[in-house]
Scaffold this motif. Structure first.
Motif, short mmCIF file in Angstrom:
data_model
loop_
_atom_site.label_atom_id
_atom_site.label_comp_id
_atom_site.label_asym_id
_atom_site.label_seq_id
_atom_site.Cartn_x
_atom_site.Cartn_y
_atom_site.Cartn_z
N PHE A 43 0.85 -1.19 0.00
CA PHE A 43 0.00 0.00 0.00
C PHE A 43 0.88 1.23 0.00
CE2 PHE A 43 -2.51 3.38 2.06
CZ PHE A 43 -3.59 3.40 1.17
N ALA A 44 0.86 1.97 -1.12
CA ALA A 44 1.71 3.15 -1.28
C ALA A 44 0.89 4.37 -1.65
CB ALA A 44 2.76 2.89 -2.35
N ALA A 45 -0.43 4.32 -1.37
CA ALA A 45 -1.30 5.43 -1.74
C ALA A 45 -1.30 6.51 -0.67
CB ALA A 45 -2.72 4.92 -1.99
N GLY A 46 -1.93 7.62 -0.99
CA GLY A 46 -1.94 8.78 -0.10
C GLY A 46 -1.28 9.94 -0.80
N GLN A 47 -1.12 11.03 -0.10
CA GLN A 47 -0.56 12.24 -0.72
C GLN A 47 0.74 12.59 -0.02
OE1 GLN A 47 -3.52 15.24 -1.17
NE2 GLN A 47 -2.27 16.53 -2.47
N GLY A 48 1.71 11.68 -0.11
CA GLY A 48 2.95 11.82 0.63
C GLY A 48 3.77 13.04 0.30
N ARG A 104 5.48 13.66 9.66
CA ARG A 104 4.74 12.70 8.84
C ARG A 104 3.30 12.51 9.33
NH1 ARG A 104 9.97 11.08 9.43
NH2 ARG A 104 11.14 10.48 7.56
N ASN A 105 3.04 12.84 10.59
CA ASN A 105 1.69 12.69 11.12
C ASN A 105 0.71 13.67 10.49
OD1 ASN A 105 1.86 10.51 13.17
ND2 ASN A 105 3.41 11.86 14.05
N SER A 106 1.22 14.66 9.79
CA SER A 106 0.35 15.59 9.08
C SER A 106 -0.34 14.92 7.90
CB SER A 106 1.15 16.80 8.58
OG SER A 106 1.70 17.52 9.67
N GLU A 107 0.12 13.72 7.54
CA GLU A 107 -0.47 12.99 6.42
C GLU A 107 -1.62 12.09 6.84
OE1 GLU A 107 2.46 11.33 3.60
OE2 GLU A 107 3.99 12.26 4.86
N ILE A 108 -1.99 12.12 8.11
CA ILE A 108 -3.03 11.22 8.62
C ILE A 108 -4.32 11.33 7.82
CG2 ILE A 108 -4.65 10.91 10.54
CD1 ILE A 108 -2.34 11.13 12.45
N LYS A 109 -4.80 12.55 7.59
CA LYS A 109 -6.10 12.74 6.96
C LYS A 109 -6.12 12.21 5.53
CE LYS A 109 -9.72 16.19 6.22
NZ LYS A 109 -10.10 17.63 6.41
N THR A 110 -5.10 12.58 4.73
CA THR A 110 -5.11 12.16 3.33
C THR A 110 -4.86 10.66 3.18
OG1 THR A 110 -2.76 12.80 3.18
CG2 THR A 110 -4.39 14.40 2.41
N THR A 111 -4.02 10.11 4.04
CA THR A 111 -3.76 8.67 3.94
C THR A 111 -4.97 7.87 4.41
OG1 THR A 111 -1.41 9.10 4.34
CG2 THR A 111 -2.15 6.83 4.49
N LYS A 112 -5.64 8.33 5.47
CA LYS A 112 -6.85 7.64 5.94
C LYS A 112 -7.90 7.59 4.83
CE LYS A 112 -10.49 7.58 9.44
NZ LYS A 112 -11.63 7.56 8.49
N LYS A 113 -8.05 8.70 4.12
CA LYS A 113 -9.02 8.74 3.02
C LYS A 113 -8.67 7.70 1.97
CE LYS A 113 -10.91 11.79 -0.55
NZ LYS A 113 -10.84 13.14 -1.18
N ALA A 114 -7.38 7.58 1.66
CA ALA A 114 -6.95 6.59 0.66
C ALA A 114 -7.21 5.17 1.15
CB ALA A 114 -5.47 6.78 0.35
N VAL A 115 -6.92 4.90 2.42
CA VAL A 115 -7.18 3.57 2.98
C VAL A 115 -8.67 3.25 2.91
CG1 VAL A 115 -7.13 2.13 5.06
CG2 VAL A 115 -5.18 3.61 4.51
#
Length: 304
Positions: free
Chosen positions: A77-82, A90-101
């Motif tokens: 799993f390499a999706a999200g807006q890294g 890196r915890n700032s990516e929680i929202k965008t990665t959760k949406k992708a999951v």
């Protein structure tokens, strides 16, 4: 038996991982997923063009077909807006990665996938824990790259400081794949047995450089790709070959009740053996702090 893996998300990291899987001829079927249709078509054609340059290459490339994952050995799993994070956390990516999951989850569940899920996306430990809860796969089958890359950055720093090969440096970074990670200096040693050289290092500088390594790269090109992609490939190979190789990766630690970077032996079913290190009291404290941060951020993710 057909060797099959899936890679979800064809950004810089996902596609670099896919390229290396093809270049090393690791699988019979490579199943790629990308929601951007134009990009999906372009990457499909580009990687197909690469097949002809790999000797005895017979990999079948499949695009956006979740049914092909039913018997897959592993899914990355390499999706999200890294590449959207620029605040050093890196915890700032929680929202965008959760949406992708959440978007991928129902498709992966309905596919019947029952192999090993390897999470790359950030915040790595938090997202890996979230995946395990939602997929309901056994904890040993849901793993993250964790501090594998951080460990390699630390080893490189030690090697460069001492003018030796990185292959001659052993040891680990542990904890969160994030700002609370730490170098467990009690585990760091040289294969040439010159232990005093490690003690004489500016350990704080080496540790800081390893922790900030990703951001140093990000500042220059606005993403990271090669290091983390090759880290993912190492885990893919460990699963595919049932190697039982030991890494500092993210998986569930019963002692701190969370996913966190620590030592584990990896095989075809994910974690085949949990390993313990004898850490100093100071290192144990850093590990506990890291675990607390991960647990807090997982709780935050669940409220979004």
């Amino acid at each position: 038996m057909m060797r099959t893996i899936g890679i979800i998300g064809l950004g810089h990291v996902g596609m670099t991982t896919a390229f290396n899987v093809v270049a090393q001829n690791l699988v019979d079927q490579l199943v790629l997923f990308e929601t951007n249709t134009a990009k999906a078509n372009a990457e499909f054609l580009d990687i197909k063009d690469a097949l002809g340059a790999v000797p005895q290459q017979q990999t079948q490339i499949i695009m956006n077909d979740y049914s092909a994952l039913k018997t897959a050995d592993c899914v990355v799993f390499a999706a999200g807006q890294g590449d959207a994070t620029d605040d050093g956390d890196r915890n700032s990516e929680i929202k965008t990665t959760k949406k992708a999951v959440d978007e991928v989850l129902p498709h992966l569940l309905s596919s019947g996938f029952h192999g090993v899920l390897i999470n790359i996306s950030n915040p790595c430990d938090v997202v890996t824990a979230y995946w395990q809860e939602k997929l309901t796969l056994p904890q040993n089958q849901v793993i993250g790259t964790g501090t594998m890359l951080d460990t390699n950055r630390m080893r490189r720093g030690v090697a460069e400081a001492l003018h030796i090969s990185v292959a001659d440096v052993a040891g680990y970074n542990l904890g969160e794949h994030g700002e609370s990670q730490f170098t467990a200096w009690s585990t760091v040693h040289l294969l040439n047995q010159n232990e005093q050289a490690v003690k004489d290092l500016d350990q704080a500088a080496v540790e800081k450089a390893a922790r900030l390594g990703g951001w140093t790269i990000f500042d220059g090109k606005h993403y990271t790709s090669y290091g983390i992609a090759m880290t993912a490939v190492e885990l893919i190979k460990a699963v595919m070959s049932d190697s039982h190789q030991i890494y500092a990766l993210s998986y569930f630690d019963t002692a701190v009740q969370t996913y966190i970077g620590h030592l584990g032996k990896v095989g075809k079913h994910g974690i085949v053996e949990a390993l313990d290190l004898t850490l100093t009291a100071a290192e144990q404290q850093k590990y506990q702090i890291s675990a607390k941060i991960i647990r807090e951020n997982l709780a935050k993710m669940k409220t979004l």
